[in-house]
Design a protein around this motif. Sequence first.
Motif, short mmCIF file in Angstrom:
data_model
loop_
_atom_site.label_atom_id
_atom_site.label_comp_id
_atom_site.label_asym_id
_atom_site.label_seq_id
_atom_site.Cartn_x
_atom_site.Cartn_y
_atom_site.Cartn_z
N VAL A 1 0.85 -1.19 0.00
CA VAL A 1 0.00 0.00 0.00
C VAL A 1 0.89 1.24 0.00
O VAL A 1 1.60 1.51 0.98
CB VAL A 1 -0.94 0.01 1.22
CG1 VAL A 1 -1.88 1.21 1.15
CG2 VAL A 1 -1.72 -1.30 1.30
N LYS A 2 0.86 1.97 -1.11
CA LYS A 2 1.77 3.11 -1.28
C LYS A 2 1.59 4.17 -0.21
O LYS A 2 2.56 4.80 0.22
CB LYS A 2 1.55 3.73 -2.65
CG LYS A 2 1.84 2.81 -3.83
CD LYS A 2 1.50 3.50 -5.13
CE LYS A 2 1.63 2.56 -6.32
NZ LYS A 2 1.23 3.23 -7.59
N THR A 3 0.36 4.41 0.22
CA THR A 3 0.09 5.51 1.15
C THR A 3 0.57 5.24 2.57
O THR A 3 0.81 6.16 3.33
CB THR A 3 -1.42 5.82 1.17
OG1 THR A 3 -2.14 4.60 1.38
CG2 THR A 3 -1.86 6.46 -0.14
N THR A 4 0.69 3.97 2.92
CA THR A 4 1.11 3.63 4.28
C THR A 4 2.49 3.00 4.35
O THR A 4 3.11 2.95 5.41
CB THR A 4 0.11 2.65 4.94
OG1 THR A 4 0.06 1.44 4.16
CG2 THR A 4 -1.27 3.27 5.00
N TYR B 1 -7.50 1.38 -5.38
CA TYR B 1 -6.79 0.52 -6.33
C TYR B 1 -5.47 1.15 -6.78
O TYR B 1 -4.44 0.48 -6.86
CB TYR B 1 -7.68 0.25 -7.54
CG TYR B 1 -7.00 -0.53 -8.64
CD1 TYR B 1 -6.79 -1.91 -8.52
CD2 TYR B 1 -6.54 0.09 -9.80
CE1 TYR B 1 -6.16 -2.64 -9.51
CE2 TYR B 1 -5.91 -0.62 -10.79
CZ TYR B 1 -5.71 -1.98 -10.66
OH TYR B 1 -5.08 -2.68 -11.64
N GLU B 2 -5.50 2.46 -7.04
CA GLU B 2 -4.30 3.12 -7.56
C GLU B 2 -3.17 3.18 -6.54
O GLU B 2 -2.02 3.48 -6.88
CB GLU B 2 -4.62 4.53 -8.07
CG GLU B 2 -5.21 5.46 -7.02
CD GLU B 2 -6.72 5.46 -7.03
OE1 GLU B 2 -7.31 6.49 -6.62
OE2 GLU B 2 -7.34 4.45 -7.46
N ASN B 3 -3.49 2.89 -5.28
CA ASN B 3 -2.46 2.89 -4.24
C ASN B 3 -1.93 1.50 -3.92
O ASN B 3 -1.19 1.33 -2.94
CB ASN B 3 -3.02 3.53 -2.96
CG ASN B 3 -3.27 5.02 -3.12
OD1 ASN B 3 -2.55 5.70 -3.85
ND2 ASN B 3 -4.31 5.53 -2.46
N ALA C 1 10.81 -3.89 -2.32
CA ALA C 1 10.15 -2.71 -2.85
C ALA C 1 9.91 -1.66 -1.77
O ALA C 1 9.21 -0.68 -2.01
CB ALA C 1 8.82 -3.09 -3.50
N SER C 2 10.47 -1.88 -0.59
CA SER C 2 10.52 -0.95 0.54
C SER C 2 9.34 -1.05 1.48
O SER C 2 9.24 -0.27 2.44
CB SER C 2 10.66 0.51 0.06
OG SER C 2 9.41 1.06 -0.36
N TYR C 3 8.42 -2.00 1.27
CA TYR C 3 7.28 -2.13 2.16
C TYR C 3 7.65 -2.91 3.43
O TYR C 3 8.47 -3.83 3.38
CB TYR C 3 6.13 -2.84 1.45
CG TYR C 3 5.54 -2.02 0.33
CD1 TYR C 3 4.71 -0.93 0.61
CD2 TYR C 3 5.82 -2.31 -1.00
CE1 TYR C 3 4.18 -0.17 -0.42
CE2 TYR C 3 5.29 -1.55 -2.04
CZ TYR C 3 4.47 -0.48 -1.74
OH TYR C 3 3.95 0.28 -2.75
N ARG C 4 7.04 -2.52 4.55
CA ARG C 4 7.25 -3.22 5.82
C ARG C 4 6.00 -4.04 6.15
O ARG C 4 4.90 -3.70 5.70
CB ARG C 4 7.55 -2.23 6.94
CG ARG C 4 6.41 -1.28 7.27
CD ARG C 4 6.83 -0.25 8.32
NE ARG C 4 5.71 0.59 8.72
CZ ARG C 4 5.28 1.64 8.05
NH1 ARG C 4 5.87 1.99 6.92
NH2 ARG C 4 4.25 2.35 8.49
N PRO C 5 6.12 -5.10 6.94
CA PRO C 5 4.96 -5.93 7.26
C PRO C 5 3.89 -5.16 8.02
O PRO C 5 4.18 -4.40 8.94
CB PRO C 5 5.56 -7.05 8.13
CG PRO C 5 7.01 -7.06 7.82
CD PRO C 5 7.37 -5.64 7.52
N GLY D 1 11.77 6.32 -4.93
CA GLY D 1 10.91 7.49 -5.05
C GLY D 1 11.64 8.77 -5.40
O GLY D 1 11.00 9.79 -5.61
N GLY D 2 12.97 8.74 -5.43
CA GLY D 2 13.72 9.93 -5.73
C GLY D 2 13.56 10.99 -4.65
O GLY D 2 13.63 12.19 -4.91
#
Length: 350
Positions: free
Chosen positions: A29-32, A47-49, A62-66, A143-144
């Motif tokens: 989830v990109k936002t969180t 969906y877009e997130n 991809a940098s996501y945490r559990p 993300g730059g």
Amino acid sequence: MIPAEHNQEYYKALLEKRSEYEGVFYVGVKTTGVFCRPTCPARKPKYENCEFYETAQQALLASYRPCQRCRPLSHPNHVSDIVRQLVDVVEKNPEKRWKQQDFKNLSVDESTARRQFKKRFGMTFVEYARARRMGLALKNIRGGQTIIDTQLSTGYESSSGFRDAFSRIMGAAPTLLADNKILKASWIDTKLGPMIAIGDEDAIYLLEFVDRRGLEREVERLRIRTKSAIIPGTTGPIESIESELSQYFNGKLTEFKTSLCLLGSPFQKSVWEQLMRIPPGETRSYSDIAISLGKPSAFRAAAQANGANQLAIVIPCHRVINSNGDLGGYGGGLARKSWLLHHEKQSPSN
């Protein structure tokens, strides 16, 4: 990342919390900045997130945490107490490089941890911890983001805490970057998964799939050898290689023109030059490479030089196979190697 044609199906499964999709995909989830199981009870994102992954390792890189709600790596119905304990410990200090003594301090048998993680998640505990650590390092590259943005989004309350973490992962504290040679690192999405490109304004130094085994050591060797700091950003050569990779994967390019910086011994460089002479759609053996160098008995050394290549695809080590016709090894994984060879044989550019 999972092919786009499955995204709608998996998003529907996520909305409906369908348990039959457990283990089939994870959603980032990109936002969180978290990744979840299909049955996560948390409020569903737009969906877009969402980004969908086949494995937890892909989501971590991809940098996501559990997620703390559904605990995708430590759900009580799925894993042992040891796995839950180690996942929790990693989250308390995700930049930590694990050593044998660390397991003893937790009264955990290292081989047991390795075996249980491998059985449940398809990766060892050390591979999990590395993926989590590298995910943090790749987050701002992907993300730059600026250094301060990264500090805030990573959750560090003090700048000193962030500098320490950054230094442990990428090898240089942000405040010292101005005093060093700087290489910039950028995230490149491809059909075979994300890659990391590192370069300066003159050339590309490293191009690898982000889940390549040993990538962290490669980055460290590059940093030490060039006496450089590595920070998020882009350069002319990085933009060039990103464009060329897009054309390559679309079957419109077979020869790369982007400037390269080859860091290796004279013998290694001679092997890499031979690799670049292998026509797309064709293969050679390690023995063939050694013979082409006038050193027919040096096929093992040629194989080692082939494995030391830090510029995937551009220096086509995937075109080297065993003498018996088997694919042999490949840092990016044999599935990718097979795909690349098939792609090049089918490419209209050949």
